[in-house]
Design a protein around this motif. Structure first.
Motif, short mmCIF file in Angstrom:
data_model
loop_
_atom_site.label_atom_id
_atom_site.label_comp_id
_atom_site.label_asym_id
_atom_site.label_seq_id
_atom_site.Cartn_x
_atom_site.Cartn_y
_atom_site.Cartn_z
N ALA A 99 0.82 -1.22 0.00
CA ALA A 99 0.00 0.00 0.00
C ALA A 99 0.85 1.26 0.00
O ALA A 99 0.39 2.32 -0.42
N ARG A 112 -2.26 -12.31 0.96
CA ARG A 112 -3.28 -11.95 -0.03
C ARG A 112 -3.70 -13.16 -0.88
O ARG A 112 -4.84 -13.27 -1.28
N SER A 131 -16.05 -6.63 -3.32
CA SER A 131 -15.10 -5.77 -2.63
C SER A 131 -14.42 -4.80 -3.59
O SER A 131 -14.27 -3.61 -3.30
N ASP A 135 -14.66 -0.79 -3.31
CA ASP A 135 -13.45 -0.16 -2.78
C ASP A 135 -12.93 0.86 -3.79
O ASP A 135 -12.83 0.56 -4.99
N ARG A 137 -10.08 1.79 -4.37
CA ARG A 137 -8.81 1.39 -5.00
C ARG A 137 -8.92 0.01 -5.66
O ARG A 137 -7.90 -0.61 -5.97
N ARG A 139 -9.63 -2.90 -4.46
CA ARG A 139 -8.94 -3.97 -3.73
C ARG A 139 -9.93 -5.07 -3.35
O ARG A 139 -11.04 -4.79 -2.93
N LEU A 141 -10.72 -8.52 -0.90
CA LEU A 141 -10.56 -8.69 0.54
C LEU A 141 -9.12 -9.01 0.91
O LEU A 141 -8.58 -8.50 1.89
N ASP A 143 -6.38 -8.15 -0.57
CA ASP A 143 -5.53 -6.96 -0.66
C ASP A 143 -5.74 -6.06 0.55
O ASP A 143 -4.77 -5.49 1.09
N ILE A 144 -6.98 -5.90 0.96
CA ILE A 144 -7.26 -5.02 2.10
C ILE A 144 -6.59 -5.55 3.36
O ILE A 144 -5.95 -4.81 4.11
N GLN A 149 -1.87 -3.61 -3.10
CA GLN A 149 -2.60 -2.88 -4.11
C GLN A 149 -2.16 -3.38 -5.48
O GLN A 149 -0.96 -3.48 -5.74
#
Length: 229
Positions: A99, A112, A131, A135, A137, A139, A141, A143-144, A149
């Motif tokens: 990120a 991830r 998601s 989101d 960006r 992303r 789940l 990635d979050i 990213q």
């Protein structure tokens, strides 16, 4: 700590060193195509392994182990050792980053990819798609949770359009990394700006150059030449 924000759909990151990174998040369609390419590559590898190993009971056991290892290990190894990209991501021109814009490591990539299970629920990666759609960006789940990213690979930045014959000048006062980056950005984008707009920007830089219009712009060229030489 780095700061981040979205500017015109691009993710703007400012590192602690004052360097600004502009990244474009990859959307669900591009990522789905990359996934499909990787999945087909994996299926081809599985088919070859089956031809080689399924002739004996020992081979069957090894085959099942390799199924697991290759499915989970392929994306992790590629993302860690090959610039954040599997073959599918490389073909589609995207990569995985942390990120904060730095390359992913074992922890981020492992997390991830293991959470693909959660993104798959209840079927066909519905949770992951939902998601990404909600989101800002794009992303999923995984990635979050992992702090990663997926972005488009940035083409190598064009070198400044400053003529090599322009005499380098020292700025009248020290410039911050952000101010230096802004000047470099201006001349990297010079060909896309009209002469009037360039002179207007030159006038805005009067506190730095002591001039206005074309004269200010020419002095800015000298300062940028000094920064790049």
């Amino acid at each position: 700590m780095s700061s981040s924000s979205l500017v015109d759909g691009r993710l703007s990151l400012t590192t602690p060193e004052g360097v600004r990174l502009l990244l474009t998040p990859a959307g669900p369609a591009t990522r789905a195509w990359a996934w499909l390419i990787d999945f087909l590559v994996w299926l081809a590898a599985v088919w070859l392994l089956a031809l080689i190993l399924l002739g004996s009971k020992l081979g069957q056991g090894v085959y099942l182990v390799l199924l697991f290892v290759t499915y989970w290990g392929y994306p992790i190894i590629c993302e860690v050792y090959f610039g954040g990209s599997t073959l599918g991501k490389r073909i589609l021109g995207i990569e995985v980053l942390r990120a904060d814009g730095l390359p992913v490591g074992w922890r981020e990539s492992g997390l991830r990819n293991l959470l693909l299970v959660a993104d798959f629920l209840p079927a066909m990666y519905f949770a992951g798609l939902l998601s990404m759609l909600y989101d800002s960006r794009s992303r999923r789940l995984g990635d979050i949770v992992a702090g990663t990213q997926v972005v488009y690979r940035e083409k190598r930045a064009e070198r400044s359009n400053i003529d090599a014959t322009v005499a380098p000048l020292a700025p009248p006062f020290p410039l911050t990394p952000e101010q230096q980056r802004t000047l470099l950005d201006l001349f990297e984008r010079e060909r896309r700006l009209s002469p009037d707009r360039l002179e207007e920007l030159g006038t805005l830089a009067e506190p730095l150059t002591g001039h206005t219009g074309a004269a200010s712009l020419q002095r800015l060229r000298g300062i940028v030449a000094g920064l790049t030489q």
